[in-house]
Every structure is written in structure tokens, then in C-alpha cells.
Motif scaffolding. Structure first.
Motif: not given
Length: 271
Positions: A28-29, A31-33, A35, A67, A69, A73, A135, A210
């Protein structure tokens, strides 16, 4: 309040910071990175897209739709419980962005992110929180975040701009300082009044983080931010998110010109 939310609230009022390790998976992290990296590339390509927070260190504010996610979040049980416990049931989501200390970023001066509000000075009540998610798996060479626990209530009249302690006071913060080494999937929550700084990134790897900003109804920090959502996105959000997301609903998103400059961080090295 749940037991964990009670404990987090106690941590924040005592130390100025708390954390929930392993709240999300490393994937999940990642994918955040992805974005963050996409938004960062876009921000650097346009005037006003990123604001400097010191040499080789940037801040970018984004819209929730950037984002993937975001809903994960802001509906995470620990996040919602901590928001309610510290800020009350009518808390407001006002900021979404990220910091990127690039290789070559230097030690920041000790600071808080905005002047102490009257609610904190007069009532010792904290009315805003900053949630951070890394990230990358943080190591020493990347320049970890450094915080001086228990300093969120420091109220000295000689803080420049209400945020920067004079250098003759820095030794106290050095003695209190704790460096944080979060891993992908961890969440921290802190009062942005707690004295802190980013440290020098001597690695060859950026350290994107983030930032989710949340207010009590009286905090008023939404005026500093330009977050918005489109009508279709708003309609698809769970009601539990719409209840706390206070931002304009627009026909089309406009890239955000950054205005949350912290004077003093753009001036260069701390020492």
C-alpha cells in the motif's frame, strides 16, 4: 474512545507525537509513493508547483483524487479514532500533501510549523494534528525526522515568526531530540507545534513523506490550503468521509500553487 485512542491522545499531549506501526501493508505504501512521485514530477515542471523547505527539500500540496489510497487513509480506524479523541467528533480534514527531502538536503533549523494558537496558549488544548506516512523504510543516511518530545507547549516570546527558537536555545532541543525511523505502512500523528526538524539526507535516495492535516473546528488552518474534489469523486465518497472533508467541490481540478511557505526554512542550512 478506544483504549488505543486514549493512549495515542496521552502520547500526543505528553510527547507531541504517537504512532501506529504496520497500519498498512508495504505494498500500500509503495502505491502511495508512486502517486507522490507522479505528483512531484508534475509539480516541479510548473511555476509554484512546489515550495522549498530548505536546500533540496520540497513540499507539495495535492488533491485527494491524486492519492489512490486517500479513502483508505482517512477511514483507517486508528486515524479516525485519534482524530476524534484529540480534536473532537467534528474534526475537519484540511490538508493533503507531501515532503520530499532529496539527496543533499541539509539539517533544518529547529521549528514548529505555525505559531501557537490561542486555544493552546490559553487552554493547553491542541486543535490540529499532522499524520505522516513514509514512502520508504527510513535509515539514518536518508536524514530522518527529528523531534523534541514535550515541546508542543513551549511558548517563548522570542521565537522568530512564532515558529523558530533562537539558536541559543537549540541545545535544549538537541538534548531532547529523538530521531524517527518509520517503515512503509506505519502512520504517525503529531502536533505540528512540537519542535522538530528534518536532518541531512546524505544517501542517494529521496525520503518522501505523505502529510495529512486535520483540524478541530476552531483551528482555521483550511485557509492555508487549496484542496478540492470533483463532483463525481465527492459523490462516490463514503458519507463518513464527506462528513469530515471540508473543501470545495469543483467541475475540474486545478493544479495547486503552493502557498504554505514556512519562512526561515527556505533560507538554507541550519548551522
Amino acid at each position: 474512545m478506544t483504549l488505543s485512542a486514549d493512549r495515542a491522545r496521552d502520547d500526543i499531549y505528553r510527547d507531541g507525537i504517537t504512532a501506529c506501526p504496520g497500519a498498512f501493508t508495504p505494498e500500500w505504501a509503495d502505491r502511495m509513493r508512486e502517486d507522490i512521485e507522479l505528483a512531484f514530477t508534475d509539480a516541479l515542471d510548473r511555476p509554484g508547483g512546489a515550495v522549498g523547505r530548505g536546500p533540496n527539500r520540497y513540499y507539495v500540496e495535492i488533491h485527494p483524487e491524486q492519492l489512490r489510497g486517500f479513502v483508505d487513509l482517512v477511514t483507517h480506524p486508528w486515524v479516525t479514532a485519534v482524530c476524534a479523541a484529540v480534536l473532537g467528533p467534528r474534526y475537519e480534514i484540511v490538508e493533503l500533501g507531501f515532503d520530499v527531502p532529496l539527496p543533499g538536503a541539509v539539517d533544518q533549523p529547529w521549528h514548529r510549523d505555525f505559531p501557537m494558537p490561542d486555544a493552546t496558549r490559553r487552554e493547553r488544548r491542541l486543535n490540529s494534528l499532522a499524520f505522516n506516512l513514509t514512502g520508504v523504510d527510513t535509515v539514518e543516511a536518508m536524514g530522518p525526522f527529528e523531534i523534541a518530545p514535550g515541546t508542543q507547549f513551549d511558548d517563548e516570546p522570542d521565537f522568530a515568526h512564532g515558529m523558530f527558537p533562537p539558536k541559543e536555545r537549540w541545545q535544549r532541543y538537541r538534548e531532547l531530540a529523538v530521531r524517527k525511523y518509520p517503515r512503509r505502512g506505519d502512520i504517525s500523528a503529531r502536533s505540528a507545534l512540537t519542535i522538530h526538524r528534518g536532518t541531512a539526507n546524505i544517501s542517494d535516495t529521496p525520503r518522501p513523506v505523505l502529510v495529512l492535516g486535520v483540524d478541530a473546528p476552531d483551528a482555521g488552518n483550511a485557509d492555508r490550503h487549496d484542496m478540492a474534489v470533483t463532483g463525481d469523486y465527492w459523490a462516490a465518497l463514503p458519507q463518513a468521509v464527506r462528513d469530515h472533508l471540508h473543501c470545495p467541490v469543483v467541475d475540474a481540478l486545478t493544479p495547486i500553487n503552493q502557498k504554505h511557505t514556512i519562512e526561515g526554512l527556505v533560507m538554507g542550512a541550519a548551522e
